[in-house]
Design a protein around this motif. Structure first.
Motif, PDB file in Angstrom:
ATOM      1  N   UNK A  11       0.841  -1.205   0.000  1.00  0.00           N
ATOM      2  CA  UNK A  11       0.000   0.000   0.000  1.00  0.00           C
ATOM      3  C   UNK A  11       0.874   1.254   0.000  1.00  0.00           C
ATOM      4  N   UNK A  12       1.936   1.250   0.791  1.00  0.00           N
ATOM      5  CA  UNK A  12       2.826   2.409   0.848  1.00  0.00           C
ATOM      6  C   UNK A  12       3.534   2.639  -0.486  1.00  0.00           C
ATOM      7  N   UNK A  13       3.977   1.571  -1.132  1.00  0.00           N
ATOM      8  CA  UNK A  13       4.649   1.703  -2.427  1.00  0.00           C
ATOM      9  C   UNK A  13       3.682   2.236  -3.483  1.00  0.00           C
ATOM     10  N   UNK A  14       2.469   1.706  -3.503  1.00  0.00           N
ATOM     11  CA  UNK A  14       1.477   2.195  -4.474  1.00  0.00           C
ATOM     12  C   UNK A  14       1.130   3.659  -4.219  1.00  0.00           C
ATOM     13  N   UNK A  15       1.011   4.041  -2.957  1.00  0.00           N
ATOM     14  CA  UNK A  15       0.728   5.440  -2.638  1.00  0.00           C
ATOM     15  C   UNK A  15       1.880   6.351  -3.043  1.00  0.00           C
ATOM     16  N   UNK A  16       3.101   5.883  -2.820  1.00  0.00           N
ATOM     17  CA  UNK A  16       4.275   6.672  -3.209  1.00  0.00           C
ATOM     18  C   UNK A  16       4.354   6.824  -4.725  1.00  0.00           C
ATOM     19  N   UNK A  33      -5.169   7.442  -8.996  1.00  0.00           N
ATOM     20  CA  UNK A  33      -5.239   6.345  -8.038  1.00  0.00           C
ATOM     21  C   UNK A  33      -5.712   5.054  -8.699  1.00  0.00           C
ATOM     22  N   UNK A  34      -6.699   5.137  -9.558  1.00  0.00           N
ATOM     23  CA  UNK A  34      -7.219   3.932 -10.206  1.00  0.00           C
ATOM     24  C   UNK A  34      -6.201   3.305 -11.165  1.00  0.00           C
ATOM     25  N   UNK A  35      -5.579   4.070 -12.061  1.00  0.00           N
ATOM     26  CA  UNK A  35      -4.569   3.432 -12.926  1.00  0.00           C
ATOM     27  C   UNK A  35      -3.392   2.839 -12.156  1.00  0.00           C
ATOM     28  N   UNK A  36      -2.959   3.494 -11.095  1.00  0.00           N
ATOM     29  CA  UNK A  36      -1.852   2.955 -10.301  1.00  0.00           C
ATOM     30  C   UNK A  36      -2.290   1.667  -9.605  1.00  0.00           C
ATOM     31  N   UNK A  37      -3.517   1.629  -9.118  1.00  0.00           N
ATOM     32  CA  UNK A  37      -4.024   0.411  -8.487  1.00  0.00           C
ATOM     33  C   UNK A  37      -4.135  -0.743  -9.462  1.00  0.00           C
ATOM     34  N   UNK A  38      -4.600  -0.471 -10.663  1.00  0.00           N
ATOM     35  CA  UNK A  38      -4.708  -1.529 -11.673  1.00  0.00           C
ATOM     36  C   UNK A  38      -3.318  -2.018 -12.084  1.00  0.00           C
ATOM     37  N   UNK A  39      -2.372  -1.107 -12.235  1.00  0.00           N
ATOM     38  CA  UNK A  39      -1.003  -1.528 -12.541  1.00  0.00           C
ATOM     39  C   UNK A  39      -0.395  -2.324 -11.386  1.00  0.00           C
ATOM     40  N   UNK A  40      -0.769  -1.972 -10.153  1.00  0.00           N
ATOM     41  CA  UNK A  40      -0.315  -2.753  -9.002  1.00  0.00           C
ATOM     42  C   UNK A  40      -0.858  -4.165  -9.035  1.00  0.00           C
ATOM     43  N   UNK A  78      -3.033  -4.650  -3.447  1.00  0.00           N
ATOM     44  CA  UNK A  78      -3.287  -3.927  -4.695  1.00  0.00           C
ATOM     45  C   UNK A  78      -4.777  -3.882  -5.014  1.00  0.00           C
ATOM     46  N   UNK A  79      -5.468  -4.984  -4.772  1.00  0.00           N
ATOM     47  CA  UNK A  79      -6.911  -5.009  -4.996  1.00  0.00           C
ATOM     48  C   UNK A  79      -7.626  -4.075  -4.029  1.00  0.00           C
ATOM     49  N   UNK A  80      -7.189  -4.038  -2.773  1.00  0.00           N
ATOM     50  CA  UNK A  80      -7.790  -3.128  -1.793  1.00  0.00           C
ATOM     51  C   UNK A  80      -7.525  -1.677  -2.173  1.00  0.00           C
ATOM     52  N   UNK A  81      -6.315  -1.391  -2.628  1.00  0.00           N
ATOM     53  CA  UNK A  81      -5.970  -0.032  -3.056  1.00  0.00           C
ATOM     54  C   UNK A  81      -6.857   0.397  -4.232  1.00  0.00           C
ATOM     55  N   UNK A  82      -7.070  -0.505  -5.173  1.00  0.00           N
ATOM     56  CA  UNK A  82      -7.919  -0.202  -6.324  1.00  0.00           C
ATOM     57  C   UNK A  82      -9.368  -0.010  -5.895  1.00  0.00           C
ATOM     58  N   UNK A  83      -9.849  -0.846  -4.994  1.00  0.00           N
ATOM     59  CA  UNK A  83     -11.219  -0.709  -4.504  1.00  0.00           C
ATOM     60  C   UNK A  83     -11.407   0.613  -3.770  1.00  0.00           C
ATOM     61  N   UNK A  84     -10.465   0.965  -2.907  1.00  0.00           N
ATOM     62  CA  UNK A  84     -10.543   2.257  -2.221  1.00  0.00           C
ATOM     63  C   UNK A  84     -10.445   3.416  -3.203  1.00  0.00           C
TER      64      UNK A  84
END
Length: 98
Positions: A11-16, A33-40, A78-84
């Motif tokens: 989560x921290x890496x995706x946020x960064x 946020x959505x494209x980064x989450x999908x790439x994650x 990554x799925x949680x990050x994308x959902x949020x």
């Protein structure tokens, strides 16, 4: 405990990545946020082309069985990050939806 650490680190890496890319490209944090989450998700999910590209050794041999290097915690993070991200995008742009 290790799985929780992997989850929080992902989560921290995706946020960064999201923060740096939004600063560099002059976009809103929520817009990327959505494209980064999908790439994650694509980077951490097993059996896809990006997993082998980002991780040169996606599996390690332990006792004659194949085990994932980090388990499923990064995939779930990554799925949680994308959902949020989807939820926050919907809340942020609710005037466009209603």
């Amino acid at each position: 405990m290790v799985k929780l650490l992997y989850f929080i680190t992902t989560i921290a890496i995706l946020s960064l990545i999201n923060f740096i890319s939004s600063y560099y490209f002059q976009f809103s944090f929520i817009d990327l946020a959505l494209p980064v989450g999908v790439l994650g998700i694509l980077a951490t999910a097993p059996n896809n082309f990006l997993t082998d590209f980002f991780n040169s050794q996606p599996y390690m041999e332990v006792e004659q069985e194949r085990h994932a290097k980090f388990g499923k915690a990064p995939i779930y993070a990554s799925a949680a990050y994308t959902l949020y991200a989807v939820i926050f995008i919907f809340v942020y742009y609710r005037s466009y939806f209603f």
